[in-house]
Design a protein around this motif. Structure first.
Motif, PDB file in Angstrom:
ATOM      1  N   LEU A 176     -26.181 -41.588 -43.151  1.00  0.00           N
ATOM      2  CA  LEU A 176     -26.202 -43.217 -43.353  1.00  0.00           C
ATOM      3  C   LEU A 176     -26.293 -43.087 -41.627  1.00  0.00           C
ATOM      4  O   LEU A 176     -25.792 -44.273 -40.824  1.00  0.00           O
ATOM      5  CB  LEU A 176     -24.639 -43.124 -44.024  1.00  0.00           C
ATOM      6  N   VAL A 177     -24.489 -42.265 -41.404  1.00  0.00           N
ATOM      7  CA  VAL A 177     -24.427 -42.443 -39.677  1.00  0.00           C
ATOM      8  C   VAL A 177     -25.776 -42.251 -38.748  1.00  0.00           C
ATOM      9  O   VAL A 177     -25.302 -43.114 -37.617  1.00  0.00           O
ATOM     10  CB  VAL A 177     -23.198 -41.053 -39.292  1.00  0.00           C
ATOM     11  N   MET A 178     -26.437 -41.176 -39.697  1.00  0.00           N
ATOM     12  CA  MET A 178     -27.472 -41.254 -38.346  1.00  0.00           C
ATOM     13  C   MET A 178     -28.346 -42.679 -38.362  1.00  0.00           C
ATOM     14  O   MET A 178     -29.260 -43.037 -37.697  1.00  0.00           O
ATOM     15  CB  MET A 178     -28.684 -39.865 -38.699  1.00  0.00           C
ATOM     16  N   LEU A 179     -28.769 -42.920 -39.709  1.00  0.00           N
ATOM     17  CA  LEU A 179     -29.556 -44.394 -39.741  1.00  0.00           C
ATOM     18  C   LEU A 179     -28.959 -45.236 -38.736  1.00  0.00           C
ATOM     19  O   LEU A 179     -29.588 -46.213 -38.096  1.00  0.00           O
ATOM     20  CB  LEU A 179     -29.576 -44.796 -40.929  1.00  0.00           C
ATOM     21  N   ALA A 180     -27.803 -45.806 -39.145  1.00  0.00           N
ATOM     22  CA  ALA A 180     -26.860 -47.078 -38.503  1.00  0.00           C
ATOM     23  C   ALA A 180     -27.215 -46.453 -36.695  1.00  0.00           C
ATOM     24  O   ALA A 180     -26.792 -47.678 -36.286  1.00  0.00           O
ATOM     25  CB  ALA A 180     -25.460 -47.056 -38.850  1.00  0.00           C
ATOM     26  N   THR A 181     -26.981 -44.980 -36.641  1.00  0.00           N
ATOM     27  CA  THR A 181     -26.655 -44.282 -35.120  1.00  0.00           C
ATOM     28  C   THR A 181     -28.418 -44.561 -34.469  1.00  0.00           C
ATOM     29  O   THR A 181     -27.882 -45.637 -33.170  1.00  0.00           O
ATOM     30  CB  THR A 181     -26.097 -43.346 -34.785  1.00  0.00           C
ATOM     31  N   ALA A 182     -29.336 -44.755 -35.230  1.00  0.00           N
ATOM     32  CA  ALA A 182     -30.258 -45.083 -34.811  1.00  0.00           C
ATOM     33  C   ALA A 182     -30.824 -46.058 -34.531  1.00  0.00           C
ATOM     34  O   ALA A 182     -31.926 -47.179 -33.189  1.00  0.00           O
ATOM     35  CB  ALA A 182     -31.442 -43.452 -35.120  1.00  0.00           C
ATOM     36  N   TYR A 183     -31.108 -47.255 -35.391  1.00  0.00           N
ATOM     37  CA  TYR A 183     -31.137 -48.449 -35.804  1.00  0.00           C
ATOM     38  C   TYR A 183     -29.155 -49.509 -35.521  1.00  0.00           C
ATOM     39  O   TYR A 183     -29.245 -50.303 -36.351  1.00  0.00           O
ATOM     40  CB  TYR A 183     -31.765 -48.671 -36.895  1.00  0.00           C
ATOM     41  N   GLY A 194     -14.852 -41.196 -39.695  1.00  0.00           N
ATOM     42  CA  GLY A 194     -14.625 -40.048 -38.783  1.00  0.00           C
ATOM     43  C   GLY A 194     -15.191 -40.572 -37.688  1.00  0.00           C
ATOM     44  O   GLY A 194     -15.704 -40.321 -36.271  1.00  0.00           O
ATOM     45  N   ALA A 195     -16.870 -41.479 -38.183  1.00  0.00           N
ATOM     46  CA  ALA A 195     -17.915 -41.544 -36.919  1.00  0.00           C
ATOM     47  C   ALA A 195     -18.059 -43.599 -36.719  1.00  0.00           C
ATOM     48  O   ALA A 195     -18.545 -43.277 -35.485  1.00  0.00           O
ATOM     49  CB  ALA A 195     -19.629 -41.496 -37.674  1.00  0.00           C
ATOM     50  N   GLY A 196     -16.359 -43.364 -36.891  1.00  0.00           N
ATOM     51  CA  GLY A 196     -16.270 -45.415 -36.256  1.00  0.00           C
ATOM     52  C   GLY A 196     -16.996 -46.040 -37.313  1.00  0.00           C
ATOM     53  O   GLY A 196     -17.622 -47.362 -36.792  1.00  0.00           O
ATOM     54  N   LEU A 197     -17.680 -45.624 -38.351  1.00  0.00           N
ATOM     55  CA  LEU A 197     -18.826 -46.615 -39.076  1.00  0.00           C
ATOM     56  C   LEU A 197     -18.619 -47.140 -40.274  1.00  0.00           C
ATOM     57  O   LEU A 197     -19.015 -48.145 -40.554  1.00  0.00           O
ATOM     58  CB  LEU A 197     -19.781 -46.236 -38.990  1.00  0.00           C
ATOM     59  N   ASP A 198     -17.468 -47.198 -40.398  1.00  0.00           N
ATOM     60  CA  ASP A 198     -16.526 -47.553 -42.080  1.00  0.00           C
ATOM     61  C   ASP A 198     -16.396 -49.410 -42.030  1.00  0.00           C
ATOM     62  O   ASP A 198     -16.630 -49.564 -42.955  1.00  0.00           O
ATOM     63  CB  ASP A 198     -15.184 -47.575 -42.373  1.00  0.00           C
ATOM     64  N   GLY A 199     -16.756 -49.810 -40.858  1.00  0.00           N
ATOM     65  CA  GLY A 199     -16.750 -51.304 -40.460  1.00  0.00           C
ATOM     66  C   GLY A 199     -18.076 -51.386 -41.089  1.00  0.00           C
ATOM     67  O   GLY A 199     -17.784 -53.434 -41.800  1.00  0.00           O
TER      68      GLY A 199
END
Length: 335
Positions: free
Chosen positions: A179-186, A210-215
């Protein structure tokens, strides 16, 4: 007709493979591989000093590592063979396979299988040790790194859709690293994840935090056989988990219902051999070992062509596939 010498030679090859595997895994766990990667060539005594290990044992490991092709040697100085710093140590690389050595030595693989051969007692993920779960997670991330973005870019029209922004669902999202990779790449996409294991969802939430993507990234708990969504998605992804679904027909139906018209379902999985010749290749043999664990959780790795049949049966069109590595293939179809 095979003579006795050929039979012995074949078994010696298997013994050599076992010795090589244990040499690599020992070198990774003890820090010997990392010490060579970071400090450069060394004599066994120098390497022992770097790692605070016994000099004579380190000498024995160096010779075994040379024999296995893990190390090269100039005189009495050993150096890590080309690219193995990446292949064995770099967990951020799509080429990383170091984690597989760790996984195959976990008790849940061959030890438990042998102990349960008579009873046939099954296992599930909640009965596995945290060490095993962590090791499996480490092997799954390279699949995501190969998939995002390069593997997804092989699906016709998908790269442009993802770059522009769309709704993406990662099914069986596990620990959330994909999920982190997907959200970061796109960054323009709305990314969500679902997993049937409550513990994995908890871990995924911590990973995202931890990746700052929980929101930004939503994750919830549901078996894929019971998957429903309140709003359809443009893209649904399943990465190395489709073979573990108890009812792949139910999953395919649910994914079809979860997609917008024209949405795409991408299955990223092991392409298990479906003939005798394939089973006797190196990738086929490794995947047969993975199947030893899969059998214990009542699953089986599937040949890639099975996913063609599955998608076609459930009304997906414009099917396609691509081999990413000999042990990683992508299959897709449009709703």
């Amino acid at each position: 007709m095979t003579d006795i010498k050929e039979s012995v030679g074949g078994m010696l090859g298997l013994l050599a493979g076992y010795v090589g595997h244990r040499t690599v895994s020992t070198g990774i766990r003890s820090g010997l591989v990392a010490a060579l990667a970071q400090g450069g060539p060394a004599t066994p005594d120098e390497l022992a000093a770097r790692t605070s290990l016994d000099p004579f044992y380190t000498f024995a490991w160096c010779r075994a590592a040379y024999g296995a092709g893990v190390c090269d040697r100039d005189g009495d100085r050993y150096r890590l063979a080309a690219n193995l710093d990446t292949v064995l140590l770099d967990e951020t690389s799509p080429a990383y396979v170091g984690g597989v050595f760790k996984v195959l030595e976990q008790p849940e693989f061959f030890d438990r299988f042998e102990a349960s051969l008579a009873s046939g007692e099954r296992l599930w993920w909640d009965g596995c040790s945290p060490e095993f779960i962590a090791a499996v997670g480490g092997t799954g991330r390279p699949f995501y790194r190969r998939l995002v973005p390069d593997g997804l870019a092989r699906v016709p029209g998908l790269e442009a859709r993802l770059d522009a922004g769309c709704r993406v669902l990662d099914t069986a999202c596990g620990s959330g690293h994909g999920l982190v990779m997907l959200a970061t790449a796109y960054p323009n996409c709305e990314v969500s994840g679902v997993d049937g294991d409550v513990h994995s969802v908890d871990v995924a939430c911590r990973t995202l935090a931890g990746a700052g993507l929980d929101g930004r990234v939503k994750v919830w708990d549901s078996p894929l056989e019971k998957l429903t969504v309140s709003e359809p998605y443009d893209v649904v992804i399943n990465n190395i988990s489709m073979h573990e679904c108890r009812d792949i027909d139910a999953v395919a139906r649910n994914v079809k219902a979860a997609l917008k018209p024209g949405g795409v379902f991408v299955i990223s999985d092991f392409p298990f051999a479906d003939d005798d010749a394939g089973l006797r290749t190196a990738p086929g043999r490794v995947m047969s070992g993975i199947q030893i664990f899969e059998a214990q959780i009542d699953d089986q790795l599937l040949p890639r062509r099975v996913y063609d049949d599955l998608l076609r049966t459930h009304g997906f069109t414009d099917l396609g596939s691509a081999a990413i590595t000999p042990m990683h293939a992508v299959t897709w179809g449009y709703a």
